[in-house]
Structure formats: C-alpha cells, structure tokens
Motif scaffolding. Sequence first.
Motif, short mmCIF file in Angstrom:
data_model
loop_
_atom_site.label_atom_id
_atom_site.label_comp_id
_atom_site.label_asym_id
_atom_site.label_seq_id
_atom_site.Cartn_x
_atom_site.Cartn_y
_atom_site.Cartn_z
N ASP A 144 32.74 26.18 74.56
CA ASP A 144 31.27 26.09 74.63
C ASP A 144 30.81 24.71 74.16
N THR A 145 31.41 24.22 73.07
CA THR A 145 31.05 22.92 72.52
C THR A 145 31.38 21.80 73.50
N LEU A 146 32.55 21.90 74.14
CA LEU A 146 32.93 20.90 75.13
C LEU A 146 31.95 20.89 76.30
N ALA A 147 31.47 22.07 76.68
CA ALA A 147 30.48 22.14 77.76
C ALA A 147 29.20 21.40 77.36
N ASP A 148 28.81 21.53 76.10
CA ASP A 148 27.63 20.80 75.61
C ASP A 148 27.90 19.30 75.62
N TRP A 149 29.09 18.91 75.15
CA TRP A 149 29.44 17.49 75.11
C TRP A 149 29.49 16.89 76.51
N ASN A 150 29.85 17.69 77.49
CA ASN A 150 29.93 17.18 78.86
C ASN A 150 28.54 16.81 79.39
N ILE A 151 27.51 17.40 78.77
CA ILE A 151 26.13 17.11 79.15
C ILE A 151 25.53 16.03 78.24
N LYS A 152 25.78 16.20 76.94
CA LYS A 152 25.23 15.26 75.96
C LYS A 152 26.21 15.13 74.80
N ASP A 153 27.08 14.14 74.86
CA ASP A 153 28.07 13.92 73.82
C ASP A 153 27.47 13.03 72.73
N PRO A 154 27.41 13.50 71.49
CA PRO A 154 26.82 12.68 70.42
C PRO A 154 27.59 11.39 70.18
N ASN A 155 28.86 11.35 70.57
CA ASN A 155 29.68 10.14 70.39
C ASN A 155 29.78 9.30 71.66
N GLN A 156 29.09 9.72 72.72
CA GLN A 156 29.06 8.97 73.98
C GLN A 156 30.46 8.68 74.53
N LEU A 157 31.35 9.66 74.39
CA LEU A 157 32.73 9.46 74.84
C LEU A 157 33.10 10.39 76.00
N PHE A 158 32.65 11.66 75.94
CA PHE A 158 33.11 12.64 76.92
C PHE A 158 32.05 13.06 77.93
N LYS A 159 30.84 12.54 77.84
CA LYS A 159 29.78 12.94 78.75
C LYS A 159 30.20 12.75 80.21
N GLY A 160 30.21 13.86 80.95
CA GLY A 160 30.56 13.83 82.36
C GLY A 160 32.03 13.62 82.65
N LYS A 161 32.87 13.50 81.61
CA LYS A 161 34.28 13.19 81.80
C LYS A 161 35.17 14.43 81.77
N LEU A 162 34.63 15.57 81.39
CA LEU A 162 35.42 16.78 81.25
C LEU A 162 35.33 17.63 82.51
N ASP A 163 36.47 17.85 83.16
CA ASP A 163 36.51 18.71 84.34
C ASP A 163 36.68 20.16 83.87
N LEU A 164 35.57 20.81 83.62
CA LEU A 164 35.59 22.15 83.04
C LEU A 164 35.82 23.24 84.08
N ASP A 165 36.04 22.83 85.33
CA ASP A 165 36.50 23.80 86.33
C ASP A 165 38.02 23.93 86.29
N HIS A 166 38.66 23.05 85.54
CA HIS A 166 40.12 23.07 85.41
C HIS A 166 40.48 22.97 83.93
N VAL A 167 40.41 24.11 83.25
CA VAL A 167 40.69 24.18 81.82
C VAL A 167 41.88 25.12 81.59
N GLY A 168 42.86 24.64 80.85
CA GLY A 168 44.01 25.46 80.49
C GLY A 168 44.10 25.60 78.98
N ILE A 169 45.00 26.48 78.53
CA ILE A 169 45.18 26.69 77.11
C ILE A 169 46.64 26.95 76.82
N PHE A 170 47.15 26.37 75.72
CA PHE A 170 48.54 26.61 75.33
C PHE A 170 48.64 26.58 73.81
N GLY A 171 49.72 27.16 73.31
CA GLY A 171 49.89 27.20 71.87
C GLY A 171 51.29 27.62 71.49
#
Length: 243
Positions: free
Chosen positions: A116-143
């Motif tokens: 959820d936080t990454l989705a917010d950052w993709n719209i408005k990143d407080p650090n101006q690093l990830f805005k529009g750079k995250l392809d959230l249609d292709h998200v994986g998870i591992f551990g």
Amino acid sequence: MFGIPKQLFSHVSSVAMHVVEGAELSADKTNYPVLLFSPGIRSTRFQSMTAIEELVSHGYIVVGMDHPYTSARVVFPDGRAILYQPEPEFPTSMGYYENNVKGIGIRVADASFVLDTLADWNIKDPNQLFKGKLDLDHVGIFGHSYGGAMAAEALVQDKRFKAGVSLEGGFWGDVAHTGLQQPFMYLMTEGTAESLDPSTMKKDKVFYEEFAPDLKSVMTKSTNDTYYLTIDHFYIKDLRILR
C-alpha cells in the motif's frame, strides 16, 4: 540476539558489496517490476544480500521488510527499538502450529501495508525517488524460512502479488488447504528433504509433522505453474515442474 561477541563478526565489514546508498534509478526503462523480501525469524531485511543484489542487477526493485517482534531488531522513526520476542512454550505441536498461523498472518498484513505504501510512493514519493518508477502490475514476493512461509500465504491473501518464492518456509494458513493461483517456486535443502523420508530417524531441527502433508497439499492444489527445487550443497539435484 544470539549472545555472540560482535568481535567475531568484524570480518563482515571487509566483504565486497555492490551497494551504493542513495543511488538514482536507471532511466533505461519507464518503470521496474517490484519484489518484496521477508527474512527468517530473528533475522533482518539485510539477510540474503547476494540474492537481492543479483535480482536488482536484472532490473528488479527489491524492497526488504523487517517485522516487529519476529525480526531481530526493528527501529521506528521515533527511535523506539523493538527486539525479537521469543515464542511462548506450547504443550502440543498443534499449539505451535496455530501460533505460527497467527504469526504469519501478522507478517502478511505487514507485506500488504508495505505494498500500500509503495502504491502511495508511486504517486507521490516524499524522497522523489520512486514516483512513477514502480511497476505495480508486476509485483512478486519471496522470503526465507518464516519469511518464505509468509510469502506463500501472502499470495493467497493479497492477489496483487503475482508470483512467489519460498526458501524452505513452512505453510501456515489458508495456503496449506487451498493451494495457489499464482506461479510459485519452493526451494529446499537436501537435509530438510531427507527429513521427509519416514525411514529417516534424524530429522531436521525445524521439521514438524504437518510439514510434509501441507507441502504436498500446496503443490497438488495449486492451479498455476509450480516448481519444487531441491538443492544439495552447491548444485541443483532435482527440479520438478509440477504443472
């Protein structure tokens, strides 16, 4: 955490890494696929850095997560430090099992919060690093271990995760009964694999009786590509593509 003198690990600072703090994202592509990583219990998000570096070198944005009370140490923005909290003792294996179901559920909520936080950052990143750079249609998870168990359950609970990998994790939660709809890979070491043999007297220390039937259930009930990989030392011994 383990009561081992820090001096024994002084050599770690000499290990060559390829990490640069504050590096800008490459402009080669408009955006990049995202992977969330969850460490084992009593570990940290800095675990498995060789794997993370390799994935980043192939164009993934990897987001490491810490989990309060099950990670070694989590420091909040206000300076509070939350240390690992040992699991309570239970008189039966079912007690431990149900406690792990609860614990993994909390970690899954952590992962969904991070997404959820990454989705917010993709719209408005407080650090101006990830805005529009995250392809959230292709998200994986591992551990790994407990984090691997969380990754498998997260695929069931949050369909925004499109694929997952578990590095020798258990299966605590709905995943053990329903299987998965997304592509999934399970990696197991030879020692744990041998523990699944009923004739083997010496069991891996993290082996529990529900492990084998839960693993079989996930691999047979899943409806997408499922991979089961056994690794013996430094080479791949057995790879089975189940669908």
